[in-house]
Write a protein that holds these residues in place. Structure first.
Motif: not given
Length: 413
Positions: A57-58, A63-65, A295-297
């Motif tokens: 998933q990661a 969202r994990l840039s 993490a962007t959020e």
């Protein structure tokens, strides 16, 4: 779920400084604590994903840039991976970029790693392997294969690929060893400067170079897709670091596992060799953690909170042995268990086919030339590692059992 209802990952201790030890037990143990853990890293905190399902998933969650500009300042430690990266306004690397820049850099690198190029280089690798094995046959008694074969082969290959003449090979080996495995931060920093400085010198004056990747990139500086001199230097350094070191580690581990078996149980066919390489990648990933994400959020990973701005690591070593995925720590090529040692998603390793080919040729050539080789009875296998890199630095092998002197009174067989 809201951030308030998500769990805080437990903290674990793992080695983050290079040392003459094997980090694997610590990294696997971290995966047994929780699917997501936190780790102290150079004065800050990193979030580490260990469970295979969450890892998948990661690796594909946008969202994990991997945008280098998201790196917090406290992580820019000179001499470590992110501290060695250039500023985004100087040059971006494929592994630490996203969006259009990542697509552009990957597209340009794909010109190097085409199936045709991979096949062409395979023939050259076979020649290089044969030359090294000829020299190895002349070595008396016990030999350290790391010094005589498993590192010289990918080093010679990457240097030829870059267009570097043989007299420059030693400089490459010294610089990469200092950068990756010196426990002295000042030495690592100096190694980064030495390697980048050498490549910059060749880029400004390519006369000593042979035709290869560096000259090809330099010719593209004035091509249709603009490449800057800073990018030539940065990309070349990245290829040396990732392409040479990781493949050498893979070859060493593959031969180690073969030496742990009786000759009759070692791989022989092409299919057996391929399965052996994949199982080596699962059990002995050269990079036990993937490169950084941010993490962007706020992100929910399996009920654990990864807060906005958090640096995130993927524990490849633990995920590859994750019992929830039907995996174990037992080396078993016949089981065909999956691994994520080359990553997943849009950052999947572009050089994976080339690395597999190098390891396949190196392992099959060695086993064919020295079918009775065995591990030393007196010298131990030694490892060097920290949490992002792992390799064998002493692989003591006796190439053949010494024949006992024949009794002249008995007839020969």
């Amino acid at each position: 779920m809201t951030p308030e209802t998500l769990s805080t990952p437990p903290h674990v201790d793992v080695p983050t400084v290079p040392a003459p030890v094997d980090c694997m037990p610590s990294l696997v143990a971290a995966g047994q604590v929780a699917p997501v853990v936190t780790v102290d890293y150079y004065g800050g905190t990193a979030w580490v994903v260990t469970d295979m399902d969450l890892v998948r998933q990661a690796l594909t969650d946008r969202r994990l840039s991997k945008d280098i500009e998201l790196t917090p300042e406290w992580m820019r430690v000179p001499g470590v991976m992110l501290g060695s990266q250039p500023r985004a306004d100087v040059a971006r690397t494929m592994v630490m970029s996203e969006g259009r820049e990542h697509d552009r850099i990957r597209r340009l690198h794909q010109r190097i790693f085409t199936p045709r190029d991979t096949a062409r280089w395979g023939a050259r690798l076979e020649v290089l392997a044969a030359e090294l094995l000829d020299a190895l046959a002349a070595e008396p008694g016990e030999v350290n294969l790391v010094e005589h074969y498993t590192y010289p082969l990918p080093l010679a290959f990457i240097c030829e690929m870059l267009g570097l003449p043989p007299e420059m090979h030693g400089q490459m080996r010294r610089a990469t060893d200092d950068i990756i495995y010196s426990p002295d931060q000042a030495v690592r920093t100096a190694g980064v400067g030495a390697l980048a400085g050498a490549v910059a010198g060749w880029a400004s004056n390519p006369e000593p170079l042979r035709d290869g990747l560096i000259t090809g990139l330099l010719h593209a500086v004035d091509g249709d897709e603009a490449i800057t001199l800073d990018e030539v230097v940065t990309w070349t350094v990245g290829l040396v670091m990732a392409g040479y070191e990781s493949t050498a580690s893979l070859i060493s581990a593959g031969i180690l596992e073969a030496m742990r078996c009786e000759p009759g149980r070692r791989p022989g066919t092409e299919a057996e060799i391929d399965a052996w390489i994949d199982e080596t990648l699962r059990i002995h990933p050269p990079f036990p953690h993937a490169t950084w994400r941010f993490a962007t959020e706020d992100v929910d990973l399996g009920g654990y909170l990864v807060p906005k701005g958090a640096p995130v690591q993927i524990n490849v070593a633990a995920a590859n042995r994750c019992p929830h995925n039907g995996s174990t720590g037992t080396f078993d090529p016949a089981a065909g268990r999956p691994h994520i040692s080359f990553g997943l998603g849009h950052h999947y390793c572009l050089g994976a086919p080339m690395a597999r080919q190098e390891a396949r040729i190196a392992l099959s050539a060695f086993l064919a030339r020295f079918p009775r080789a065995r591990l030393s009875d007196t010298t131990e296998v030694r490892w060097q590692s920290e949490w992002m890199t792992r390799r064998i630095n002493v692989l003591p092998v006796v190439l053949t059992d010494r024949a006992r002197p024949r009794n002249p009174d008995r007839p020969g067989r």
